[in-house]
Design a protein around this motif. Structure first.
Motif, PDB file in Angstrom:
ATOM      1  N   PRO A 206     -41.514   5.509 -47.483  1.00 31.60           N
ATOM      2  CA  PRO A 206     -42.028   6.195 -46.290  1.00 31.60           C
ATOM      3  C   PRO A 206     -41.130   7.335 -45.823  1.00 31.60           C
ATOM      4  O   PRO A 206     -41.620   8.398 -45.446  1.00 31.60           O
ATOM      5  N   ASN A 207     -39.822   7.110 -45.877  1.00 32.73           N
ATOM      6  CA  ASN A 207     -38.902   8.163 -45.447  1.00 32.73           C
ATOM      7  C   ASN A 207     -38.960   9.367 -46.373  1.00 32.73           C
ATOM      8  O   ASN A 207     -38.897  10.513 -45.922  1.00 32.73           O
ATOM      9  N   ALA A 208     -39.071   9.117 -47.661  1.00 34.78           N
ATOM     10  CA  ALA A 208     -39.163  10.217 -48.614  1.00 34.78           C
ATOM     11  C   ALA A 208     -40.480  10.979 -48.454  1.00 34.78           C
ATOM     12  O   ALA A 208     -40.512  12.208 -48.569  1.00 34.78           O
ATOM     13  N   ILE A 209     -41.583  10.267 -48.182  1.00 34.92           N
ATOM     14  CA  ILE A 209     -42.874  10.923 -47.944  1.00 34.92           C
ATOM     15  C   ILE A 209     -42.777  11.861 -46.741  1.00 34.92           C
ATOM     16  O   ILE A 209     -43.213  13.022 -46.794  1.00 34.92           O
ATOM     17  N   LYS A 210     -42.191  11.364 -45.644  1.00 34.17           N
ATOM     18  CA  LYS A 210     -42.011  12.200 -44.452  1.00 34.17           C
ATOM     19  C   LYS A 210     -41.181  13.435 -44.773  1.00 34.17           C
ATOM     20  O   LYS A 210     -41.515  14.558 -44.371  1.00 34.17           O
ATOM     21  N   ALA A 211     -40.080  13.228 -45.484  1.00 36.16           N
ATOM     22  CA  ALA A 211     -39.198  14.336 -45.822  1.00 36.16           C
ATOM     23  C   ALA A 211     -39.896  15.363 -46.705  1.00 36.16           C
ATOM     24  O   ALA A 211     -39.734  16.577 -46.527  1.00 36.16           O
ATOM     25  N   ALA A 212     -40.685  14.878 -47.665  1.00 31.78           N
ATOM     26  CA  ALA A 212     -41.396  15.788 -48.573  1.00 31.78           C
ATOM     27  C   ALA A 212     -42.415  16.630 -47.825  1.00 31.78           C
ATOM     28  O   ALA A 212     -42.528  17.852 -48.049  1.00 31.78           O
ATOM     29  N   ILE A 213     -43.182  16.009 -46.918  1.00 35.81           N
ATOM     30  CA  ILE A 213     -44.179  16.756 -46.139  1.00 35.81           C
ATOM     31  C   ILE A 213     -43.489  17.831 -45.301  1.00 35.81           C
ATOM     32  O   ILE A 213     -43.931  18.988 -45.255  1.00 35.81           O
ATOM     33  N   THR A 214     -42.378  17.463 -44.647  1.00 36.38           N
ATOM     34  CA  THR A 214     -41.647  18.423 -43.822  1.00 36.38           C
ATOM     35  C   THR A 214     -41.131  19.581 -44.662  1.00 36.38           C
ATOM     36  O   THR A 214     -41.257  20.753 -44.280  1.00 36.38           O
ATOM     37  N   ALA A 215     -40.559  19.280 -45.819  1.00 28.67           N
ATOM     38  CA  ALA A 215     -39.996  20.323 -46.672  1.00 28.67           C
ATOM     39  C   ALA A 215     -41.083  21.230 -47.250  1.00 28.67           C
ATOM     40  O   ALA A 215     -40.928  22.455 -47.289  1.00 28.67           O
ATOM     41  N   ILE A 216     -42.186  20.631 -47.689  1.00 28.88           N
ATOM     42  CA  ILE A 216     -43.281  21.437 -48.255  1.00 28.88           C
ATOM     43  C   ILE A 216     -43.876  22.354 -47.193  1.00 28.88           C
ATOM     44  O   ILE A 216     -44.144  23.537 -47.445  1.00 28.88           O
ATOM     45  N   GLN A 227     -34.527  23.972 -45.394  1.00 29.80           N
ATOM     46  CA  GLN A 227     -35.179  22.750 -44.905  1.00 29.80           C
ATOM     47  C   GLN A 227     -35.232  21.698 -46.007  1.00 29.80           C
ATOM     48  O   GLN A 227     -35.009  20.508 -45.765  1.00 29.80           O
ATOM     49  N   GLU A 228     -35.507  22.134 -47.228  1.00 30.83           N
ATOM     50  CA  GLU A 228     -35.528  21.200 -48.347  1.00 30.83           C
ATOM     51  C   GLU A 228     -34.154  20.556 -48.541  1.00 30.83           C
ATOM     52  O   GLU A 228     -34.040  19.332 -48.749  1.00 30.83           O
ATOM     53  N   ILE A 229     -33.093  21.356 -48.456  1.00 33.93           N
ATOM     54  CA  ILE A 229     -31.736  20.828 -48.607  1.00 33.93           C
ATOM     55  C   ILE A 229     -31.447  19.780 -47.542  1.00 33.93           C
ATOM     56  O   ILE A 229     -30.895  18.710 -47.824  1.00 33.93           O
ATOM     57  N   GLU A 230     -31.858  20.068 -46.296  1.00 30.17           N
ATOM     58  CA  GLU A 230     -31.628  19.125 -45.197  1.00 30.17           C
ATOM     59  C   GLU A 230     -32.374  17.815 -45.421  1.00 30.17           C
ATOM     60  O   GLU A 230     -31.811  16.722 -45.274  1.00 30.17           O
ATOM     61  N   GLU A 231     -33.652  17.928 -45.765  1.00 26.41           N
ATOM     62  CA  GLU A 231     -34.455  16.722 -45.967  1.00 26.41           C
ATOM     63  C   GLU A 231     -33.961  15.921 -47.171  1.00 26.41           C
ATOM     64  O   GLU A 231     -33.922  14.688 -47.147  1.00 26.41           O
ATOM     65  N   PHE A 232     -33.577  16.625 -48.236  1.00 28.32           N
ATOM     66  CA  PHE A 232     -33.042  15.965 -49.434  1.00 28.32           C
ATOM     67  C   PHE A 232     -31.773  15.193 -49.098  1.00 28.32           C
ATOM     68  O   PHE A 232     -31.626  14.015 -49.437  1.00 28.32           O
ATOM     69  N   SER A 233     -30.853  15.840 -48.403  1.00 23.28           N
ATOM     70  CA  SER A 233     -29.583  15.183 -48.082  1.00 23.28           C
ATOM     71  C   SER A 233     -29.777  14.013 -47.130  1.00 23.28           C
ATOM     72  O   SER A 233     -29.096  12.987 -47.247  1.00 23.28           O
TER      73      SER A 233
END
Length: 258
Positions: A206-216, A227-233
């Motif tokens: 679930p956390n990765a799904i949220k992060a992916a949507i935010t980054a995309i 933003q991708e770097i932040e969500e990835f880290s």
């Protein structure tokens, strides 16, 4: 919660929202938009729901546009408020929702209906579906994000053609242009197929799904890579990351907690 224009069903972490104004081809009036706002917010705060499927009632339409009768006498100030409320309360809310949302397009998706589908993260359609933005025939332009989301999906040239000519396109053409992800020849399989895809999504972190949507979604801005770097880290600090890596190393299926 009870709705007048929506049918809401929950099953296996997924909520199906059916816009139910079949006599009006599920046109979006103000009440329906308010109910969509409440329904989406409910899901955002419900830990038992991990994804949403939005569809339309009946055999003819997903959503055949906005309810023109409600704004036929509006002036410029009222039109501005109409668009602003729609953006903030429904369309942007859907696009920025950190739980995945699939549009199951079961017929006509025109005007505000296509804009609703484009705000969703993934779009699937039955073979009989027709899509278009016919607002110029009313002396208007798309006001719920159509001029912005359509070019990002199918490119500037095709968007100019669709919006300026007000022509409808078939599900197959929409698929070829990248407007939708999949076409179902058997209309009765549309919700089943959307549900299968959503099940494959909600079983992931679930956390990765949220992060992916935010980054995309951030790819629409100049700051998308940061933003991708932040969500990835940020993912590295989650229990989902620990569980996912351990499951991989132990050669078992990950068990993510929501």
């Amino acid at each position: 919660m009870t709705f007048n224009n929506l049918i809401v069903e929950n099953s296996d972490f997924i909520q199906i929202i059916t816009i139910s104004r079949e006599a009006k081809l599920n046109a979006l009036n103000r009440e329906t938009l308010r109910e969509l706002n409440l329904a989406i917010k409910d899901v955002i705060n419900d830990k038992n729901i991990r994804g949403i499927i939005i569809t339309g009632a009946g055999e003819k339409a997903f959503v055949a546009g906005a309810d023109i009768s409600e704004f036929s006498s509006f002036n410029s100030a009222e039109g501005k408020e109409l668009a602003k409320e729609g953006h903030e309360n429904v369309f942007n809310l859907i696009e920025n929702c950190q739980k995945p949302i699939i549009a199951a397009i079961n017929g006509f998706a025109l005007g505000g209906g296509l804009e609703l589908a484009m705000a969703c993260h993934i779009r699937m359609a039955s073979a009989n579906a027709k899509m278009g933005l016919p607002e110029v025939t009313l002396g208007l332009i798309p006001g719920y994000g159509g001029t912005q989301r359509l070019p990002k999906l199918i490119g500037k040239g095709r968007s100019m053609e669709m919006i300026l000519s007000a022509k409808m396109i078939s599900a197959e053409e929409a698929l070829a242009n990248g407007l939708i992800n999949k076409v179902l020849e058997d209309k009765s399989k549309l919700i089943e197929s959307a549900n299968e895809l959503m099940q494959s999504i909600v079983q992931k972190s679930p956390n990765a799904i949220k992060a992916a949507i935010t980054a995309i979604n951030a790819s629409n801005t100049s700051d998308g890579f940061n933003q991708e770097i932040e969500e990835f880290s940020n993912c590295f600090g989650t229990e989902d990351f620990k569980e996912g890596v351990n499951a991989f190393l132990e050669k078992r299926k990950a068990n993510f907690n929501y």
